[in-house]
Design a protein around this motif. Structure first.
Motif, PDB file in Angstrom:
ATOM      1  N   PHE A 256     109.780  28.688  -1.164  1.00 52.99           N
ATOM      2  CA  PHE A 256     110.327  28.311  -2.563  1.00 52.99           C
ATOM      3  C   PHE A 256     111.869  28.550  -2.622  1.00 52.99           C
ATOM      4  N   ASP A 260     114.479  31.210  -7.788  1.00 51.91           N
ATOM      5  CA  ASP A 260     113.820  30.226  -8.544  1.00 51.91           C
ATOM      6  C   ASP A 260     112.596  30.955  -8.653  1.00 51.91           C
ATOM      7  N   GLU A 262     110.433  30.522 -11.348  1.00 52.16           N
ATOM      8  CA  GLU A 262     109.437  29.633 -11.977  1.00 52.16           C
ATOM      9  C   GLU A 262     108.575  28.734 -10.912  1.00 52.16           C
ATOM     10  N   LYS A 263     109.527  28.331  -9.743  1.00 54.02           N
ATOM     11  CA  LYS A 263     108.763  27.798  -8.644  1.00 54.02           C
ATOM     12  C   LYS A 263     107.904  29.079  -7.920  1.00 54.02           C
ATOM     13  N   LEU A 266     104.634  28.897 -10.156  1.00 53.80           N
ATOM     14  CA  LEU A 266     103.884  27.771  -9.682  1.00 53.80           C
ATOM     15  C   LEU A 266     103.242  27.896  -8.359  1.00 53.80           C
ATOM     16  N   THR A 267     103.845  28.536  -7.277  1.00 51.87           N
ATOM     17  CA  THR A 267     103.432  28.786  -6.079  1.00 51.87           C
ATOM     18  C   THR A 267     102.129  29.524  -6.026  1.00 51.87           C
TER      19      THR A 267
END
Length: 398
Positions: A256, A260, A262-263, A266-267
């Motif tokens: 990622f 980040d 947020e990423k 999501l991961t």
């Protein structure tokens, strides 16, 4: 690098470097001058080693750099850079990124990529998942320091709304550790984070890990990532040096972007919603780092470097005096500004400074000239003064 560190710090580091060089020279006088020196882990150690060798007139001793992070990181920290690495006769790189960078800057000296050896028997002790557990488990194993960006990890876990819990194994008793505990509490994550402090064998504490996470701003080649894979655990990481060649997205882990969170969140959702990554695939991806294999490879690379030195030396000996002088002239012409400075110091009678500049700048690797056939640099000196006499008409300087 005065633009990066203050003058007082620079002076103090120079003083310590001089002390270290003096002690290293004394050590070699008392014991034995080696055939080969591995200069690790700062670029400035190449300079220290080479100056000690020069002082002992050990002309056959070679210096090999062995960095553990990208060169830019050492430059930023004030621990030397390319001008120090130029003093080395060869370079070892622990990642593809470092290898390509060194090859670009030093195309005419040996550069070899090596693997950090890992004791799989010692580190592969993580316990597998039990029948069921309430939450997914994410582990962080390593130093608790600013560049590791634990704030990104904590925020990424927070995105999952309690589906994941974070286990942090590392010395958290420092200022940054205290700050991160306060940060976790401030955003309501305190109950989802477990702190274990420093452990001599952290993998014994790992149980039922769904992934190991890294959010570092920089690394040489993160050992924790290799150890996690050896345990069959997928790695979720930022694209630091080494990770880009170790992790394949969705195969043995995930990458990622830097900072980040947020990423990262999501991961973690993605991992929870799909079939788990094969532990056997993870283990297979790090086989080359197994201690026995890596040490054997290290030996082969060192022997390969020495063979290249011999081969180049034999080719160089075959040069005629005219060809040799032409190569030297080309090298000196490329560094005309520095040559003029050396001449100026000589004319002013400042021979020690002239000598220092001569060895540091005018006998570089990365040119056709090779230090290992310049017995005492007399060949370069001869050509230098031929140029000086022709330009200045001052033969008495010789």
């Amino acid at each position: 690098h005065p633009e990066l560190i203050d003058r007082k710090t620079a002076i103090e580091r120079a003083r310590k470097e001089a002390e270290f060089r003096e002690e290293y020279t004394k050590f070699m006088r008392k014991t034995q001058v080696p055939d080969l020196i591995l200069a690790t882990a700062w670029p400035s150690m190449c300079y220290v080693a080479k100056k000690s060798v020069d002082e002992l007139h050990a002309l056959q001793t070679k210096v090999i750099s062995w960095l553990h992070a990208p060169v830019k990181r050492y430059i930023d920290a004030g621990y030397g850079g390319y001008e120090h690495l130029r003093m080395a006769d060869a370079h070892l790189a622990i990642s593809q990124e470092i290898y390509e960078d060194l090859n670009q800057h030093f195309p005419d000296v040996p550069v070899r990529k090596i693997y950090n050896p890992v004791d799989f028997d010692r580190c592969a002790q993580a316990k597998e998942k039990t029948a069921s557990k309430e939450k997914r488990r994410l582990y962080y194993i390593g130093r608790v320091s600013e560049e590791k960006r634990l704030d990104v990890i904590i925020q990424g876990v927070a995105v999952t709304d309690g589906e994941w819990e974070l286990h942090i194994i590392g010395d958290d008793g420092n200022k940054y550790g205290t700050e991160m505990k306060g940060f976790a509490k401030a955003i309501g994550m305190e109950q989802y984070i477990h702190w274990y402090g420093w452990q001599s064998n952290p993998w014994k504490l790992v149980e039922g890990a769904d992934a190991v996470v890294l959010a570092s701003e920089y690394e040489g080649f993160p050992l924790a990532a290799i150890e996690a894979q050896a345990n069959g655990i997928p790695v979720v990481s930022t694209p630091v040096s080494g990770i880009k060649e170790l992790i394949q997205n969705g195969v043995n882990g995930y990458i990622f972007p830097f900072s980040d969170w947020e990423k990262l969140g999501l991961t973690l959702y993605q991992i929870a919603d799909q079939e788990p990554i094969s532990s056997e695939v993870c283990k297979k991806s790090v086989e080359v780092y197994e201690k026995g294999h890596a040490i054997h490879d290290f030996h082969d690379k060192i022997m390969d470097i020495t063979e290249e030195w011999k081969r180049v030396a034999e080719e160089t000996v075959a040069l005629s005096e005219e060809e040799r002088d032409e190569q030297i002239r080309k090298m000196l012409n490329d560094r005309k500004e520095w040559l003029d400075k050396v001449f100026g110091l000589i004319s002013a009678g400042r021979m020690e400074m002239a000598k220092e500049l001569f060895y540091k700048v005018l006998i570089p690797d990365g040119y056709e000239i090779k230090r290992y056939w310049l017995e005492d640099a007399s060949a370069i000196l001869d050509v230098m003064f031929k140029i000086y006499d022709a330009e200045k008409g001052a033969s008495n300087v010789t």
